[in-house]
Design a protein around this motif. Structure first.
Motif, short mmCIF file in Angstrom:
data_model
loop_
_atom_site.label_atom_id
_atom_site.label_comp_id
_atom_site.label_asym_id
_atom_site.label_seq_id
_atom_site.Cartn_x
_atom_site.Cartn_y
_atom_site.Cartn_z
N ILE A 251 13.26 47.34 20.10
CA ILE A 251 13.73 46.97 21.44
C ILE A 251 15.05 46.22 21.27
N GLU A 252 16.13 46.83 21.68
CA GLU A 252 17.44 46.23 21.52
C GLU A 252 17.77 45.33 22.71
N LEU A 253 18.22 44.13 22.39
CA LEU A 253 18.58 43.15 23.42
C LEU A 253 19.99 42.65 23.15
N ASN A 254 20.78 42.56 24.18
CA ASN A 254 22.16 42.10 24.05
C ASN A 254 22.23 40.61 24.37
N LEU A 255 22.72 39.85 23.41
CA LEU A 255 22.89 38.41 23.62
C LEU A 255 24.03 38.18 24.61
N PRO A 256 23.78 37.40 25.65
CA PRO A 256 24.86 37.12 26.61
C PRO A 256 26.08 36.51 25.91
N GLU A 257 27.23 37.05 26.20
CA GLU A 257 28.47 36.56 25.59
C GLU A 257 29.21 35.71 26.62
N ILE A 258 29.10 34.40 26.47
CA ILE A 258 29.73 33.46 27.40
C ILE A 258 30.63 32.53 26.61
N LYS A 259 31.86 32.41 27.00
CA LYS A 259 32.81 31.56 26.31
C LYS A 259 32.48 30.09 26.52
N GLY A 260 32.86 29.28 25.54
CA GLY A 260 32.62 27.84 25.64
C GLY A 260 33.33 27.22 26.83
N SER A 261 34.53 27.73 27.14
CA SER A 261 35.27 27.20 28.29
C SER A 261 34.56 27.51 29.60
N THR A 262 33.82 28.63 29.62
CA THR A 262 33.06 28.98 30.82
C THR A 262 31.80 28.12 30.92
N ILE A 263 31.12 27.95 29.80
CA ILE A 263 29.91 27.12 29.78
C ILE A 263 30.22 25.70 30.21
N LYS A 264 31.40 25.23 29.87
CA LYS A 264 31.80 23.87 30.21
C LYS A 264 31.70 23.60 31.71
N THR A 265 32.00 24.61 32.52
CA THR A 265 32.01 24.44 33.97
C THR A 265 30.67 24.75 34.62
N MET A 266 29.70 25.21 33.83
CA MET A 266 28.39 25.59 34.36
C MET A 266 27.43 24.42 34.34
N THR A 267 26.41 24.48 35.19
CA THR A 267 25.34 23.50 35.14
C THR A 267 24.29 23.97 34.12
N LEU A 268 23.41 23.07 33.73
CA LEU A 268 22.35 23.45 32.79
C LEU A 268 21.48 24.54 33.38
N GLU A 269 21.24 24.47 34.67
CA GLU A 269 20.43 25.48 35.36
C GLU A 269 21.10 26.84 35.29
#
Length: 443
Positions: A94-112
């Motif tokens: 079962i192949e699963l793709n790890l979400p690719e999110i940049k650190g600069s994008t994560i910085k602006t996101m909430t934990l939720e």
């Protein structure tokens, strides 16, 4: 008219069969059922009373219980059940793709939002980061807790992998465009704190050796340089001993979870050294003190300004009040606000906001005129160490017969000496007073 088959069977069974025939019929039916189910479920496998494996003994066998249902000339009791030898049906990966999110994008996101992007539970993410904050908290707001954007990303990726491995087992194949870190990231908070602890301890040992044995002042400046470069600029001044006061407060109220042994050690180790030898940490291992020290060494060549003694004495009490305010605000707000106002968190973190530039300029400019102004008047951890330094076992002692020449007073980095009296709470064991005394009064 329909025929009642049940009645017909009972009538035939009772009317045409004698008792002996009935017993024979029951035996035959039982044998037929057993034969249909198979002997594999009646006889035991792998239970040879002599412990034999793949025994080739013949009927009736040494134990009299020989049986060979699969006709391989090996007693079933000495070999494993065929059910255990059946080959498992190959499964499809079962192949699963790890979400690719940049650190600069994560910085602006909430934990939720981060948890949702990685299909993981928000509470699991917070427990992995060992914090207890609102799920609506933005990642960029976690830096005062000692948590960077990359740490959040690595923990989220680790939880994504762990949850899917648990769900799909070895069939799960994680596809990613970058090398994945293990669940215990090499940049984990504990590892960083451990390095901070070792460097801090090493610098304090060097300071103790200098205080008791060495005489060359270059050794002290070497220790201060290492502290400034590594604990300051390389480490970003984020996980510092000064900040450990509020981190300890956050831990006590449950805002930070998990094993924070290194945070506690980072707080109590300099405290223990202070009880023994005085404020060695302040004089040799603190990057904040090192920055001010180097600036003041430059400033003393430009001006001879000194803070008036009475004003200096009053301002020194401010750091005790500030320490109480920090603890009180942290207990009330459950937020490490000190990093928001600490100019050195902006300096060492290269975070040159408007407030950062102004606060750095004020502290640095003041350091050119006054020796260690932040340490003497503001530092909350310095206030804690100052209290215990009064009761340190090894102190700089002043013999009777002081000539009141004020040489020691003029070279003291923290103005701890006035009119021949040494304030042990403010002394950082720089040893300049001992080196300057021509009469051997100080030791």
């Amino acid at each position: 008219m329909g025929i009642n088959l049940e009645y017909l069977f009972i009538w035939t069974y009772n009317g045409y069969f004698s008792d002996d025939m009935k017993k024979t019929l029951v035996f035959l039916l039982t044998f037929l059922i057993i034969n249909t189910i198979g002997f594999n479920f009646i006889y035991s496998w792998d239970d040879c009373p002599f412990g034999e494996k793949d025994s080739s003994c013949v009927y009736p066998g040494d134990c009299g219980k020989y049986i060979d249902t699969n006709n391989n000339r090996i007693c079933d009791r000495s070999e494993p059940s065929p059910l255990t030898n059946q080959k498992e049906t190959p499964t499809v990966p079962i192949e699963l793709n790890l979400p690719e999110i940049k650190g600069s994008t994560i910085k602006t996101m909430t934990l939720e939002e981060v948890a949702k992007a990685y299909s993981i539970d928000t509470q699991d993410l917070m427990e992995s980061l060992r914090i207890n904050v609102s799920p609506k908290t933005k990642v960029e707001s976690l830096r005062p807790y000692g948590i960077t954007n990359s740490m959040v990303k690595e923990k989220a990726e680790a939880l994504f992998i762990e949850s899917n491995k648990r769900r799909y087992g070895e069939n799960a194949v994680i596809n990613s465009t970058h090398q994945l870190e293990s669940i215990e990231s090499k940049n984990s908070l504990e590892k960083i704190l451990k390095e901070d602890l070792l460097v801090t301890f090493g610098l304090m040992i060097l300071g103790i050796l200098y205080f008791f044995r060495f005489k060359r002042k270059e050794i002290r400046y070497f220790a201060l340089g290492i502290s400034l470069v590594y604990l300051g600029f390389i480490r970003g001044g984020c996980l510092c001993v000064v900040g450990s006061l509020q981190q300890l407060s956050l831990y006590l109220i449950g805002a930070i979870k998990g094993n924070y042994l290194y945070w506690l050690m980072l707080f109590f180790l300099p405290l223990g050294v202070t009880i023994l030898f005085g404020r060695i940490f302040c004089g040799y291992a603190c990057p904040i003190g090192a920055w001010q020290q180097f600036l003041n060494d430059i400033g003393t060549k430009l001006t001879k300004f000194r803070m008036p003694h009475k004003l200096d004495k009053i301002l020194k009490y401010f750091k005790y009040l500030f320490a109480l305010v920090i603890v009180g605000v942290v207990f009330y707000s459950r937020y490490p606000f000190f990093q928001k106002i600490d100019p050195f968190s902006y300096l060492f973190g290269f975070n040159f906001t408007l407030y950062g530039i102004i606060s750095i300029a004020i502290v640095s400019g003041t350091s050119l005129l006054i020796s260690r102004p932040f340490c003497r008047y503001i530092c909350p951890y310095g206030a804690v160490l100052a209290i215990f330094s009064k009761f340190s076992i090894y102190k700089i002692k002043m013999k009777n017969g002081c000539k009141k020449c004020t040489l020691c007073d003029r070279v003291c980095e923290t103005d701890a000496i006035a009119n021949g009296n040494l304030d042990q709470a403010e002394c950082i064991r720089c040893k300049k007073c001992i080196d300057s005394c021509k009469f051997g009064i100080l030791k």
